[in-house]
Structures are given as structure tokens and as C-alpha cells.
Motif scaffolding. Structure first.
Motif, mmCIF file in Angstrom:
data_model
loop_
_atom_site.group_PDB
_atom_site.id
_atom_site.type_symbol
_atom_site.label_atom_id
_atom_site.label_comp_id
_atom_site.label_asym_id
_atom_site.label_seq_id
_atom_site.Cartn_x
_atom_site.Cartn_y
_atom_site.Cartn_z
ATOM 1 N N MET A 214 48.035 9.991 19.323
ATOM 2 C CA MET A 214 49.396 9.522 19.024
ATOM 3 C C MET A 214 48.795 8.216 20.533
ATOM 4 S SD MET A 214 52.501 7.592 18.534
ATOM 5 C CE MET A 214 53.505 6.132 17.859
ATOM 6 N N PRO A 215 48.093 6.918 20.623
ATOM 7 C CA PRO A 215 47.981 6.932 22.020
ATOM 8 C C PRO A 215 49.274 5.903 22.513
ATOM 9 C CG PRO A 215 46.962 4.874 19.674
ATOM 10 C CD PRO A 215 48.110 6.121 19.349
ATOM 11 N N THR A 216 48.923 5.769 23.854
ATOM 12 C CA THR A 216 49.968 5.140 24.647
ATOM 13 C C THR A 216 50.233 4.388 25.274
ATOM 14 O OG1 THR A 216 49.879 7.442 26.344
ATOM 15 C CG2 THR A 216 51.040 5.712 27.086
ATOM 16 N N TYR A 217 51.275 3.846 24.775
ATOM 17 C CA TYR A 217 51.948 2.053 24.610
ATOM 18 C C TYR A 217 51.500 1.590 25.674
ATOM 19 C CZ TYR A 217 54.328 -2.370 23.597
ATOM 20 O OH TYR A 217 55.059 -3.531 24.109
ATOM 21 N N SER A 218 50.568 0.208 26.333
ATOM 22 C CA SER A 218 50.614 -0.484 27.333
ATOM 23 C C SER A 218 51.108 -1.618 26.860
ATOM 24 C CB SER A 218 49.373 -0.631 28.452
ATOM 25 O OG SER A 218 49.339 -0.912 29.144
ATOM 26 N N ALA A 219 51.998 -2.686 27.597
ATOM 27 C CA ALA A 219 52.188 -3.446 27.202
ATOM 28 C C ALA A 219 51.011 -4.910 27.819
ATOM 29 C CB ALA A 219 53.362 -3.740 27.727
ATOM 30 N N ARG A 220 51.339 -5.787 26.883
ATOM 31 C CA ARG A 220 50.100 -6.820 27.337
ATOM 32 C C ARG A 220 51.414 -7.699 27.554
ATOM 33 N NH1 ARG A 220 48.261 -5.108 21.905
ATOM 34 N NH2 ARG A 220 45.863 -4.322 22.644
ATOM 35 N N PRO A 221 50.539 -8.805 28.448
ATOM 36 C CA PRO A 221 50.611 -10.131 28.871
ATOM 37 C C PRO A 221 51.826 -10.789 27.211
ATOM 38 C CG PRO A 221 49.140 -9.611 30.043
ATOM 39 C CD PRO A 221 49.064 -9.209 28.836
ATOM 40 N N ALA A 222 51.535 -11.009 26.346
ATOM 41 C CA ALA A 222 52.162 -11.731 25.585
ATOM 42 C C ALA A 222 53.029 -11.319 24.444
ATOM 43 C CB ALA A 222 51.097 -11.694 23.929
ATOM 44 N N ASP A 223 53.293 -9.970 25.158
ATOM 45 C CA ASP A 223 54.837 -8.489 24.484
ATOM 46 C C ASP A 223 55.595 -8.715 25.792
ATOM 47 O OD1 ASP A 223 52.478 -7.924 23.038
ATOM 48 O OD2 ASP A 223 52.193 -6.085 23.953
ATOM 49 N N ILE A 224 55.873 -9.348 27.430
ATOM 50 C CA ILE A 224 56.729 -9.063 27.690
ATOM 51 C C ILE A 224 57.597 -10.023 27.418
ATOM 52 C CG2 ILE A 224 56.996 -9.383 30.317
ATOM 53 C CD1 ILE A 224 54.030 -8.410 30.572
ATOM 54 N N GLU A 225 58.764 -9.953 27.267
ATOM 55 C CA GLU A 225 59.738 -11.187 27.420
ATOM 56 C C GLU A 225 60.495 -11.122 28.380
ATOM 57 O OE1 GLU A 225 64.172 -11.740 24.702
ATOM 58 O OE2 GLU A 225 62.201 -11.189 23.549
ATOM 59 N N LYS A 226 60.873 -12.337 29.251
ATOM 60 C CA LYS A 226 61.672 -11.692 30.609
ATOM 61 C C LYS A 226 63.206 -12.823 30.168
ATOM 62 C CE LYS A 226 58.320 -12.216 34.631
ATOM 63 N NZ LYS A 226 58.655 -10.503 34.906
ATOM 64 N N ASN A 227 64.513 -12.452 30.774
ATOM 65 C CA ASN A 227 65.496 -12.927 30.686
ATOM 66 C C ASN A 227 65.926 -12.911 32.056
ATOM 67 O OD1 ASN A 227 65.380 -12.740 28.187
ATOM 68 N ND2 ASN A 227 66.325 -9.978 28.156
ATOM 69 N N TRP A 228 67.196 -13.547 31.769
ATOM 70 C CA TRP A 228 67.929 -13.733 33.591
ATOM 71 C C TRP A 228 69.301 -13.018 33.912
ATOM 72 C CZ3 TRP A 228 66.076 -17.578 37.300
ATOM 73 C CH2 TRP A 228 65.121 -18.050 36.907
ATOM 74 N N VAL A 229 69.508 -12.919 34.637
ATOM 75 C CA VAL A 229 70.856 -11.821 34.925
ATOM 76 C C VAL A 229 71.865 -12.446 35.956
ATOM 77 C CG1 VAL A 229 71.522 -9.518 35.154
ATOM 78 C CG2 VAL A 229 69.434 -10.139 34.500
ATOM 79 N N LEU A 230 72.465 -12.398 36.289
ATOM 80 C CA LEU A 230 73.229 -12.796 36.636
ATOM 81 C C LEU A 230 74.100 -11.826 37.401
ATOM 82 C CD1 LEU A 230 75.012 -15.547 38.789
ATOM 83 C CD2 LEU A 230 76.452 -15.252 36.868
ATOM 84 N N ILE A 231 74.232 -11.564 38.861
ATOM 85 C CA ILE A 231 74.878 -10.528 39.517
ATOM 86 C C ILE A 231 75.967 -11.067 40.545
ATOM 87 C CG2 ILE A 231 75.304 -8.030 40.229
ATOM 88 C CD1 ILE A 231 72.304 -7.778 38.978
ATOM 89 N N ASP A 232 77.535 -10.850 40.619
ATOM 90 C CA ASP A 232 78.420 -10.643 41.536
ATOM 91 C C ASP A 232 78.664 -9.868 42.192
ATOM 92 O OD1 ASP A 232 80.185 -11.786 43.090
ATOM 93 O OD2 ASP A 232 81.421 -12.072 41.728
ATOM 94 N N ALA A 233 77.813 -9.649 43.695
ATOM 95 C CA ALA A 233 77.921 -8.868 44.283
ATOM 96 C C ALA A 233 79.077 -8.450 45.349
ATOM 97 C CB ALA A 233 76.481 -9.253 45.527
ATOM 98 N N GLU A 234 80.213 -9.418 45.134
ATOM 99 C CA GLU A 234 81.275 -9.371 45.784
ATOM 100 C C GLU A 234 81.650 -7.881 45.780
ATOM 101 O OE1 GLU A 234 85.597 -11.207 46.535
ATOM 102 O OE2 GLU A 234 84.069 -12.387 45.423
ATOM 103 N N GLY A 235 81.673 -7.028 46.971
ATOM 104 C CA GLY A 235 82.783 -5.753 46.996
ATOM 105 C C GLY A 235 82.355 -4.846 46.459
ATOM 106 N N LEU A 236 80.928 -4.880 46.014
ATOM 107 C CA LEU A 236 79.717 -3.859 45.181
ATOM 108 C C LEU A 236 79.152 -3.209 46.450
ATOM 109 C CD1 LEU A 236 78.021 -5.278 42.501
ATOM 110 C CD2 LEU A 236 79.478 -3.801 42.288
ATOM 111 N N VAL A 237 78.827 -2.310 46.591
ATOM 112 C CA VAL A 237 77.990 -1.049 47.684
ATOM 113 C C VAL A 237 76.772 -1.390 47.503
ATOM 114 C CG1 VAL A 237 77.291 1.436 48.815
ATOM 115 C CG2 VAL A 237 79.662 1.036 46.920
ATOM 116 N N LEU A 238 76.019 -1.958 48.933
ATOM 117 C CA LEU A 238 74.729 -2.554 48.957
ATOM 118 C C LEU A 238 73.644 -1.486 48.688
ATOM 119 C CD1 LEU A 238 73.006 -5.053 50.250
ATOM 120 C CD2 LEU A 238 73.781 -3.317 52.722
#
Length: 154
Positions: free
Chosen positions: A1-25
Motif C-alpha cells: 500500500m503506498p504512503t498517502y501524501s496530501a495534494r494542495p487540492a486535498d488541504i482544508e484550512k479552518n480558523w481557530v480562536l484561542i483565549d490565552a488568558e491564564g494559560l501557561v505560555l
């Protein structure tokens, strides 16, 4: 079985929001770096930019453990002989741009190279709780709920 390698058309980017208040750096930077690289996705391909866009708010309220506020130093050089300058983490947090502390921590968690520099451009860090990325409808990540060690306790 060949190793999977993603192509640019397969990539899906999401947006993520993180609140850093009180989190360890360091823990916050490790989670953000993994998100920027795309290591949380099952189709992770090391040589492709698969990561999400990450928005960090309240970066000035990030926590450091131990005596790192006083002892941790950040160095820069002016370019002149003998021109090395240093600032402590406390000076940066209390200064004009405390978001640079988070930016530098994430930058140092990524491997060096052109791909990492490109992935770092997908990171947006803001000192306050306001950000201009509401139209992207970012998904909120509650990192504090993942593990009790992610927050600074007394």
C-alpha cells in the motif's frame, strides 16, 4: 500500500480562536505550533502547509510558571559591535507589545525553514479580546479544559 501524501487540492484550512488568558505560555505555544503545522489532522504531510489559521486573543494575560518572569531573557542584537540587548519576560509583558512573547514562543516551537516561516504567517496574535476575524467564523478551542496543567494555578 503506498504512503498517502496530501495534494494542495486535498488541504482544508479552518480558523481557530484561542483565549490565552491564564494559560501557561509553553503549553500554549506547543498546541499552537502543532495546529499551525497540521499535525492534528489524520492526513498530515510534513512537507505541505496543512495547518489551520490560529487567532490568539488576550496574549498579554498569558502565564509563566516558576520564576520565568524575572529570569527568562530575550536577546536581540543591534548590528553594531557590542550591541547585544536583553529584556526579561516581565518587561515584554508589561511593555508596548506583549503579544510578541507568544509569537516568539510559537516561532521557536516550529522547525526552521521556509515552510515554517510560511506557516507562522497563519498566526494572528492580539493583546486584547477584540479581533477583526469574526467573518471567518473561527472555532473556539478551550485549551484550559483539556488539562488542568494548561492553566496557572496559584
Amino acid at each position: 500500500m503506498p504512503t498517502y501524501s496530501a495534494r494542495p487540492a486535498d488541504i482544508e484550512k479552518n480558523w481557530v480562536l484561542i483565549d490565552a488568558e491564564g494559560l501557561v505560555l509553553g503549553r500554549l505555544a506547543a498546541i499552537i505550533a502543532a495546529r499551525l503545522r497540521g499535525k492534528h489532522k489524520p492526513s498530515f504531510t510534513p512537507h505541505m502547509d496543512m495547518g489551520d489559521y490560529v487567532i490568539v486573543v488576550n496574549a498579554g494575560k498569558v502565564a509563566l510558571t516558576g520564576r520565568k518572569l524575572e529570569n527568562k531573557k530575550y536577546y536581540r542584537h543591534t548590528g553594531y559591535p557590542g550591541g547585544i540587548k536583553s529584556r526579561t519576560a516581565r518587561q515584554i509583558l508589561e511593555g508596548k507589545h506583549p503579544e510578541r512573547l507568544v509569537m516568539k514562543a510559537v516561532q521557536r516551537m516550529l522547525p526552521g525553514g521556509p515552510l515554517s516561516r510560511q506557516q507562522l504567517t497563519h498566526l494572528r496574535v492580539y493583546n486584547g479580546s477584540d479581533h477583526p476575524h469574526a467573518p471567518q467564523k473561527p472555532e473556539v478551542l478551550d485549551i484550559a479544559a483539556w488539562n488542568k496543567k494548561n492553566t496557572r494555578s496559584g
